[in-house]
Enzyme design. Structure first.
Site, mmCIF file in Angstrom:
data_model
loop_
_atom_site.group_PDB
_atom_site.id
_atom_site.type_symbol
_atom_site.label_atom_id
_atom_site.label_comp_id
_atom_site.label_asym_id
_atom_site.label_seq_id
_atom_site.Cartn_x
_atom_site.Cartn_y
_atom_site.Cartn_z
ATOM 1 N N ASP A 177 0.810 -1.341 0.045
ATOM 2 C CA ASP A 177 -0.190 0.033 -0.008
ATOM 3 C C ASP A 177 0.965 1.861 0.241
ATOM 4 O O ASP A 177 2.258 1.516 -0.020
ATOM 5 C CB ASP A 177 -1.121 0.110 1.441
ATOM 6 C CG ASP A 177 -2.444 0.893 0.629
ATOM 7 O OD1 ASP A 177 -2.005 1.653 0.455
ATOM 8 O OD2 ASP A 177 -3.487 0.138 1.105
ATOM 9 N N HIS A 218 -13.104 -0.981 -8.060
ATOM 10 C CA HIS A 218 -13.977 -0.817 -8.043
ATOM 11 C C HIS A 218 -13.708 1.152 -7.856
ATOM 12 O O HIS A 218 -14.619 1.581 -8.381
ATOM 13 C CB HIS A 218 -15.306 -1.044 -7.641
ATOM 14 C CG HIS A 218 -14.698 -0.530 -5.747
ATOM 15 N ND1 HIS A 218 -15.719 -0.206 -4.285
ATOM 16 C CD2 HIS A 218 -13.735 0.315 -5.194
ATOM 17 C CE1 HIS A 218 -15.247 0.270 -3.686
ATOM 18 N NE2 HIS A 218 -14.516 0.639 -3.836
HETATM 19 C C1 LIG Z 1 -10.617 1.326 -0.836
HETATM 20 S S1 LIG Z 1 -9.446 1.097 0.353
HETATM 21 C C2 LIG Z 1 -9.640 -0.648 0.163
HETATM 22 C C3 LIG Z 1 -8.647 -1.186 0.935
HETATM 23 C C4 LIG Z 1 -8.114 -3.154 1.061
HETATM 24 N N1 LIG Z 1 -7.824 -3.837 0.309
HETATM 25 C C5 LIG Z 1 -9.954 -3.664 2.255
HETATM 26 O O1 LIG Z 1 -10.328 -3.840 1.421
HETATM 27 O O2 LIG Z 1 -10.283 -3.417 2.788
HETATM 28 C C6 LIG Z 1 -8.270 1.224 -1.255
HETATM 29 C C7 LIG Z 1 -6.518 1.511 -0.886
HETATM 30 O O3 LIG Z 1 -6.027 1.309 -2.171
HETATM 31 C C8 LIG Z 1 -4.760 1.709 -1.572
HETATM 32 N N2 LIG Z 1 -4.078 2.592 -2.934
HETATM 33 C C9 LIG Z 1 -4.793 3.773 -4.050
HETATM 34 N N3 LIG Z 1 -4.157 3.678 -4.821
HETATM 35 C C10 LIG Z 1 -3.201 3.733 -4.308
HETATM 36 C C11 LIG Z 1 -1.297 3.059 -5.167
HETATM 37 N N4 LIG Z 1 -1.477 3.401 -6.494
HETATM 38 N N5 LIG Z 1 -0.853 1.996 -4.829
HETATM 39 C C12 LIG Z 1 -0.682 1.577 -3.706
HETATM 40 N N6 LIG Z 1 -2.362 1.525 -2.978
HETATM 41 C C13 LIG Z 1 -3.435 2.401 -3.368
HETATM 42 C C14 LIG Z 1 -5.161 2.666 -0.593
HETATM 43 O O4 LIG Z 1 -4.302 3.373 0.327
HETATM 44 C C15 LIG Z 1 -6.290 1.937 0.447
HETATM 45 O O5 LIG Z 1 -5.474 1.240 1.078
HETATM 46 O O1 LIG Z 2 -15.443 5.482 -0.421
HETATM 47 C C1 LIG Z 2 -15.019 4.786 -1.074
HETATM 48 C C2 LIG Z 2 -15.769 4.208 -0.378
HETATM 49 C C3 LIG Z 2 -15.031 2.807 -1.478
HETATM 50 C C4 LIG Z 2 -15.576 1.294 -0.466
HETATM 51 C C5 LIG Z 2 -15.181 0.501 0.220
HETATM 52 C C6 LIG Z 2 -15.552 -0.355 0.187
HETATM 53 C C7 LIG Z 2 -17.166 -0.246 1.034
HETATM 54 O O2 LIG Z 2 -17.454 -2.132 0.579
HETATM 55 C C8 LIG Z 2 -17.917 -0.080 0.506
HETATM 56 O O3 LIG Z 2 -19.008 0.048 0.188
HETATM 57 C C9 LIG Z 2 -17.341 1.560 -0.221
HETATM 58 O O4 LIG Z 2 -14.382 2.873 -1.755
HETATM 59 C C10 LIG Z 2 -13.791 3.402 -2.424
HETATM 60 C C11 LIG Z 2 -12.487 3.241 -2.761
HETATM 61 O O5 LIG Z 2 -12.623 1.785 -3.431
HETATM 62 C C12 LIG Z 2 -11.948 4.489 -3.621
HETATM 63 O O6 LIG Z 2 -10.785 4.316 -4.472
HETATM 64 C C13 LIG Z 2 -12.415 6.102 -3.501
HETATM 65 C C14 LIG Z 2 -12.907 6.084 -2.546
HETATM 66 C C15 LIG Z 2 -13.883 4.980 -1.781
#
Ligand SMILES: C[S@@+](CC[C@H](N)C(=O)[O-])C[C@H]1O[C@@H](n2cnc3c(N)ncnc32)[C@H](O)[C@@H]1O
Ligand SMILES: O=c1cc(-c2ccc(O)c(O)c2)oc2c(O)c(O)ccc12
Length: 340
Positions: free
Chosen positions: A205, A243
């Site tokens: 990450d 997504h």
């Molecule tokens: C929606 S969160 C999902 C986190 C985790 N996979 C989960 O489902 O709990 C998206 C994650 O992608 C990471 N992320 C965003 N841009 C990234 C990049 N360019 N390289 C690596 N990680 C990145 C963010 O910091 C964040 O932790």
């Molecule tokens: O606001 C966000 C929310 C979420 C998100 C993640 C897990 C879930 O279960 C859900 O319902 C929503 O994902 C994001 C994301 O993936 C992005 O790249 C940017 C913004 C968001």
């Protein structure tokens, strides 16, 4: 929302009525329904507001957040929905709901009308138009929101991985090493490490998420950018990542994942956990409606979208993969296994 409110933590005796068993983790606590008077007392609501509170509860009952006995409507119980909002539970999604209702997220929705009409703002999301930065670029300016966001994602991981481990843990059978791409604070990887102690797990990450973590409970943390490259492993996991990105960006991320895993003859695979719009196991109308609202969240807060099967197929094949298999989970998500 009562269950999500910090001041509602005194409301513990509303936890887990024995009659409700749809919680993903079965409960041993003995919860009792609560009367309106018990609720107003424990929530410090004065008598003068009791009837206002009753109307709020009436609406929440209609929404399925609480249930009540139909005849007297004198006591309220938790439902499977509100059980997911109980604090201090590894499958609680209260923190995720806090991300959604935080003004940093929700105020972006008010930008949508002008954003839709503007031909200039095609590279920025409504979120970035409002805040000047995209959601992953706010760590310096809004550290509190970034912390909330990372905790919210971790709470989602707690619930979804509980469902994955119960319903299709065999997806991970035989995987020697796994990189959780955009793996956040490591909740998912730690769940996998516990279930498969032999698996070498890496969380990958951004710097501001991982900071100086090196290794926790046998899980390695590596800093980097998935648009540059992805650390090698037998399998790459993408949970709630694709997504958030456009088709072009998804193809780039998937290509870096493909370069990180063994080729077709050597058993590499990508495991995607995300929504497949329309692929739901039960209560279809509600689940699809929620998927479509999640798509609108992606419209305001990210450059991505919730995809149907045909949209997933397009990006998977565009990234050079040969085959995929979709397994819908209880709830909104699916597991998509993708093969080189
Ligand atoms: C929606 S969160 C999902 C986190 C985790 N996979 C989960 O489902 O709990 C998206 C994650 O992608 C990471 N992320 C965003 N841009 C990234 C990049 N360019 N390289 C690596 N990680 C990145 C963010 O910091 C964040 O932790
Ligand atoms: O606001 C966000 C929310 C979420 C998100 C993640 C897990 C879930 O279960 C859900 O319902 C929503 O994902 C994001 C994301 O993936 C992005 O790249 C940017 C913004 C968001």
């Amino acid at each position: 929302m009562l269950g999500a409110s910090p001041s509602a933590t005194s409301n513990q005796c509303l936890s887990k009525p024995p009659s409700i068993s749809a919680s993903p983790r079965s409960s041993t606590s003995t919860a009792k329904p609560m009367s309106l008077a018990q609720l107003t007392t424990s929530l410090s609501i004065p008598d003068s507001k009791s009837d206002h509170f009753r109307r709020l509860m009436r609406a929440l009952v209609h929404q399925g957040i609480f249930s009540t006995d139909q005849e007297t409507q004198s006591s309220y119980s938790l439902t499977p929905t509100s059980q997911l909002m109980l604090p201090g539970n590894s499958t609680s999604i209260t923190q995720l709901l806090r991300v959604f209702i935080d003004p940093t997220t929700s105020d972006s929705a008010y930008v949508l009308p002008s954003w839709l009409k503007s031909s200039e703002e095609t590279t920025k999301t409504p979120f970035a138009v409002l805040h000047g930065h995209e959601i992953f670029e706010l760590a310096d300016e809004k550290p509190e929101f970034t912390k909330l966001y990372n905790e919210g994602m971790a709470s989602d991981a707690g619930l979804v991985m509980d469902v994955v481990m119960r319903s299709c843990r065999d997806v991970f059978d035989g995987v020697e090493s796994l990189v959780d791409v955009g793996g956040g604070n490591g909740t998912t990887a730690m769940t996998l490490k516990k279930a498969f102690p032999e698996m070498k797990c890496t969380v990958f990450d951004l710097q501001h998420v991982i900071q100086d973590k090196m290794e926790i409970d046998g899980v390695r943390f590596v800093t980097g950018d998935f648009f540059q490259s992805v650390p090698p492993a037998s399998a790459a996991l993408l949970k709630s990542i694709l997504h958030g990105w456009s088709d072009e960006d998804c193809v780039k991320i998937l290509k870096h994942c493909k370069a990180a895993i063994p080729n077709k003859d050597n058993g590499g695979k990508i495991i995607i956990i995300d929504m497949v719009v329309g692929a739901v196991t039960d209560n279809e109308v509600n689940a699809i409606e929620t998927q479509l609202f999640s798509d609108l969240l992606m419209l305001i807060a990210a450059k991505g979208k919730e995809r149907n099967e045909s949209e997933w197929r397009d990006i998977i094949f565009a990234a050079g993969f040969n085959n995929y298999k979709i397994t819908p989970l209880i709830g909104l998500r699916s597991v998509i296994e993708v093969y080189p």
